[in-house]
Design a protein around this motif. Sequence first.
Motif, PDB file in Angstrom:
ATOM      1  N   PRO A 131       0.801  -1.294   0.182  1.00 30.22           N
ATOM      2  CA  PRO A 131      -0.135   0.198   0.034  1.00 30.22           C
ATOM      3  C   PRO A 131       0.768   1.208  -0.027  1.00 30.22           C
ATOM      4  N   HIS A 132       0.329   2.506  -0.547  1.00 26.81           N
ATOM      5  CA  HIS A 132       0.719   3.662  -0.441  1.00 26.81           C
ATOM      6  C   HIS A 132       0.474   4.083   0.882  1.00 26.81           C
ATOM      7  N   LYS A 133       1.650   4.811   1.735  1.00 22.72           N
ATOM      8  CA  LYS A 133       1.101   5.194   3.023  1.00 22.72           C
ATOM      9  C   LYS A 133       1.246   6.905   2.739  1.00 22.72           C
ATOM     10  N   ILE A 134       0.416   7.442   3.535  1.00 23.99           N
ATOM     11  CA  ILE A 134      -0.102   8.859   2.995  1.00 23.99           C
ATOM     12  C   ILE A 134      -0.066   9.515   4.582  1.00 23.99           C
ATOM     13  N   HIS A 135       0.764  10.668   4.478  1.00 19.37           N
ATOM     14  CA  HIS A 135       0.510  11.646   5.628  1.00 19.37           C
ATOM     15  C   HIS A 135      -0.006  12.835   5.287  1.00 19.37           C
ATOM     16  N   ILE A 188      -2.937   9.857   9.057  1.00 21.71           N
ATOM     17  CA  ILE A 188      -2.021   8.769   8.486  1.00 21.71           C
ATOM     18  C   ILE A 188      -2.905   7.650   7.774  1.00 21.71           C
ATOM     19  N   PHE A 189      -2.907   7.275   6.469  1.00 13.83           N
ATOM     20  CA  PHE A 189      -3.711   6.170   5.946  1.00 13.83           C
ATOM     21  C   PHE A 189      -2.868   5.680   4.866  1.00 13.83           C
ATOM     22  N   CYS A 190      -3.468   4.495   4.491  1.00 16.66           N
ATOM     23  CA  CYS A 190      -2.721   3.568   3.419  1.00 16.66           C
ATOM     24  C   CYS A 190      -3.856   3.234   2.444  1.00 16.66           C
ATOM     25  N   LEU A 191      -3.198   3.369   1.057  1.00 16.77           N
ATOM     26  CA  LEU A 191      -4.026   2.993   0.033  1.00 16.77           C
ATOM     27  C   LEU A 191      -3.737   1.833  -0.725  1.00 16.77           C
ATOM     28  N   TYR A 192      -4.741   1.274  -1.157  1.00 16.21           N
ATOM     29  CA  TYR A 192      -4.485  -0.151  -1.937  1.00 16.21           C
ATOM     30  C   TYR A 192      -5.299   0.256  -3.279  1.00 16.21           C
ATOM     31  N   ASP A 193      -4.749  -0.352  -4.418  1.00 17.27           N
ATOM     32  CA  ASP A 193      -5.244  -0.052  -5.741  1.00 17.27           C
ATOM     33  C   ASP A 193      -6.401  -1.118  -6.072  1.00 17.27           C
ATOM     34  N   ARG A 194      -6.868  -1.919  -5.166  1.00  9.17           N
ATOM     35  CA  ARG A 194      -7.947  -2.817  -5.334  1.00  9.17           C
ATOM     36  C   ARG A 194      -8.919  -2.795  -4.342  1.00  9.17           C
ATOM     37  N   LYS A 195     -10.146  -3.589  -4.218  1.00  6.26           N
ATOM     38  CA  LYS A 195     -11.047  -3.767  -3.448  1.00  6.26           C
ATOM     39  C   LYS A 195     -10.711  -4.763  -2.512  1.00  6.26           C
ATOM     40  N   LEU A 196     -10.804  -4.436  -0.985  1.00 10.30           N
ATOM     41  CA  LEU A 196     -10.190  -5.564  -0.044  1.00 10.30           C
ATOM     42  C   LEU A 196     -11.545  -5.839   0.699  1.00 10.30           C
ATOM     43  N   ASN A 197     -11.474  -6.888   1.316  1.00  9.06           N
ATOM     44  CA  ASN A 197     -12.632  -7.476   2.442  1.00  9.06           C
ATOM     45  C   ASN A 197     -12.405  -6.479   3.539  1.00  9.06           C
TER      46      ASN A 197
END
Length: 217
Positions: A132-136, A184-193
């Motif tokens: 995941p991308h970690k964003i501040h 702070i949050f993380c981003l995925y490029d797909r749907k996760l459960n």
Amino acid sequence: MTQMIVDNPNKTKRYKELGPVDISSIKDDILNLSEEYWDIYDPIKPNSFEVFNGTTKHIVFKFISDYDHPFPDIIEYPIWSDWKNKLEPIMKAVTEQYGYSESTFGKVMLAKLRRGAKIGLHEDTPISSAYPHKIHIPISTNPGVKFFIDNLTYHLEVGQAYEVNNRTIHGGANEGDSDRIHLIFCLYDRKLNVVKAEEPESITAQLLQQVRTADAY
């Protein structure tokens, strides 16, 4: 059995400025949180690592279910329902530039680095951190706050968003006279459960046990 680490080719190699972000709708709500509010949620955080002891308090809204999986289930804590409509529009506005047609926000939290405190240099080694991308997004800071990554020093400004690669050596210091708070949050490029956590303490205990078991080998 050792799992293969899945690298994200779109993840920044070190540090990336994502541009300005309007936090006017959440800034006062976050800055006005009482110390008692922080003290309710910090003890049950699943990221209760040594590097944060005595330096950083967290309020965790969402987290991962498993450190050893590149695409784990995402756990929604009960407190997320109070903050989702405030935080999610800002998170979506920042991440539109990635151009993902489907995405999931993983870890979501507030982190308060106390004045005079320092987060030692470390890297996030679990497989769950590889993709995941970690964003501040800084909510409050001061001129004495520093972010270290790969032997370089940065100052993250309020009103801007940043992606950092937590798989590299990084840390932070607050040499100023006020606390520093980041969303702070993380981003995925797909749907996760997504799983709703009825008992956050049990999730925390399971993740910490996973860390202790890994450290034993």
